[in-house]
Scaffold this motif. Sequence first.
Motif, mmCIF file in Angstrom:
data_model
loop_
_atom_site.group_PDB
_atom_site.id
_atom_site.type_symbol
_atom_site.label_atom_id
_atom_site.label_comp_id
_atom_site.label_asym_id
_atom_site.label_seq_id
_atom_site.Cartn_x
_atom_site.Cartn_y
_atom_site.Cartn_z
ATOM 1 N N LYS A 164 -1.096 6.571 8.622
ATOM 2 C CA LYS A 164 -1.537 7.138 7.349
ATOM 3 C C LYS A 164 -2.699 6.345 6.757
ATOM 4 O O LYS A 164 -2.609 5.134 6.579
ATOM 5 N N TYR A 165 -3.764 7.071 6.450
ATOM 6 C CA TYR A 165 -4.878 6.453 5.735
ATOM 7 C C TYR A 165 -4.503 6.243 4.271
ATOM 8 O O TYR A 165 -3.862 7.095 3.652
ATOM 9 N N THR A 166 -4.913 5.093 3.729
ATOM 10 C CA THR A 166 -4.851 4.910 2.280
ATOM 11 C C THR A 166 -6.212 5.242 1.695
ATOM 12 O O THR A 166 -7.167 5.542 2.418
ATOM 13 N N ASP A 167 -6.305 5.168 0.379
ATOM 14 C CA ASP A 167 -7.594 5.342 -0.297
ATOM 15 C C ASP A 167 -8.317 4.014 -0.475
ATOM 16 O O ASP A 167 -9.329 3.950 -1.169
ATOM 17 N N VAL A 168 -7.778 2.960 0.156
ATOM 18 C CA VAL A 168 -8.311 1.609 -0.029
ATOM 19 C C VAL A 168 -9.334 1.296 1.060
ATOM 20 O O VAL A 168 -8.982 1.102 2.230
ATOM 21 N N ALA A 169 -10.595 1.274 0.692
ATOM 22 C CA ALA A 169 -11.658 0.926 1.628
ATOM 23 C C ALA A 169 -11.653 -0.580 1.860
ATOM 24 O O ALA A 169 -11.455 -1.369 0.926
ATOM 25 N N LEU A 170 -11.835 -0.967 3.107
ATOM 26 C CA LEU A 170 -11.900 -2.392 3.423
ATOM 27 C C LEU A 170 -13.337 -2.857 3.233
ATOM 28 O O LEU A 170 -14.199 -2.617 4.068
ATOM 29 N N PHE A 222 0.864 -1.185 0.000
ATOM 30 C CA PHE A 222 0.000 0.000 0.000
ATOM 31 C C PHE A 222 0.899 1.233 0.000
ATOM 32 O O PHE A 222 1.370 1.684 1.039
ATOM 33 N N ARG A 223 1.132 1.775 -1.191
ATOM 34 C CA ARG A 223 2.078 2.877 -1.375
ATOM 35 C C ARG A 223 1.352 4.103 -1.905
ATOM 36 O O ARG A 223 0.503 4.002 -2.793
ATOM 37 N N ASN A 224 1.679 5.253 -1.339
ATOM 38 C CA ASN A 224 1.074 6.514 -1.787
ATOM 39 C C ASN A 224 -0.450 6.450 -1.792
ATOM 40 O O ASN A 224 -1.105 6.982 -2.678
#
Length: 260
Positions: A158-164, A114-116
């Motif tokens: 850090k939050y990613t833009d990937v919703a679980l 999970f990058r950027n």
Amino acid sequence: MKFRPCIDIHNGKVKQIIGGSLIDTGNQAQENFVSTYDGSFYANLYKEHGLKGGHIILLNPVDSEYYEADVEQARLALQAYPGGLQIGGGMNVDNAQRFLEMGASHVIVTSYVFRNGQINFKNLEKLVQTVGKERLVLDLSCRKKGNEYYVVTDRWQKYTDVALNYETLDHLAAYCDEFLIHAVDVEGKSSGIEQELVTMIGKWNKIPVTYAGGVRSERDLALLKELGHGQLDVTIGSALDLFGGNMKFEKVLSYCDSLV
């Protein structure tokens, strides 16, 4: 529901911390417990009880002055229980094989994939090619933002833009053997499980999922089994008597066995 043990290592010591409190600057964390025993003590204990699939987590970043001390604790644990434990914390395509050769059954990966703020499928595919799908665990530890849970990285800061959600789980399951999911907002607080998250992931049943976060009593274990439809394995840290908590280790094992 299987019990999955843990060995969290920070500044060269086995510890339990409050999950969201890690700060790389100064190697700081809010501690719940610092053990006087090394990694081999816990690994031998887990081996004696036949517990497999637990995880070692290296909590310092690779560039920390304490990183190699963390690795040494991990080495002691893996040497004591080869093939019995997984390892995570700074895992990537360059160092994963080192830890598998030390004796880890799987590597657990978050930030390398999970990058950027997004899933880096190029890195994910490299990992699969290097270690094999069957030896890879993806850490989908998450925090709630708005009405959804999102994967978080970099010491869970850090939050990613990937919703679980089920689409994410379905997609990523093709690349790994298991998921490890910490409910970060309750991790290390012994404040009860994240019921909404457990209910959601408990309805998904395609590869093994281990839940961590907030377990403080047998009632929480029963609730985890009920809401998770018996599909989720569980790890307990700060609430366990091994780490200064009130839940008796052997009683937890017996209780989890009774819930299978």
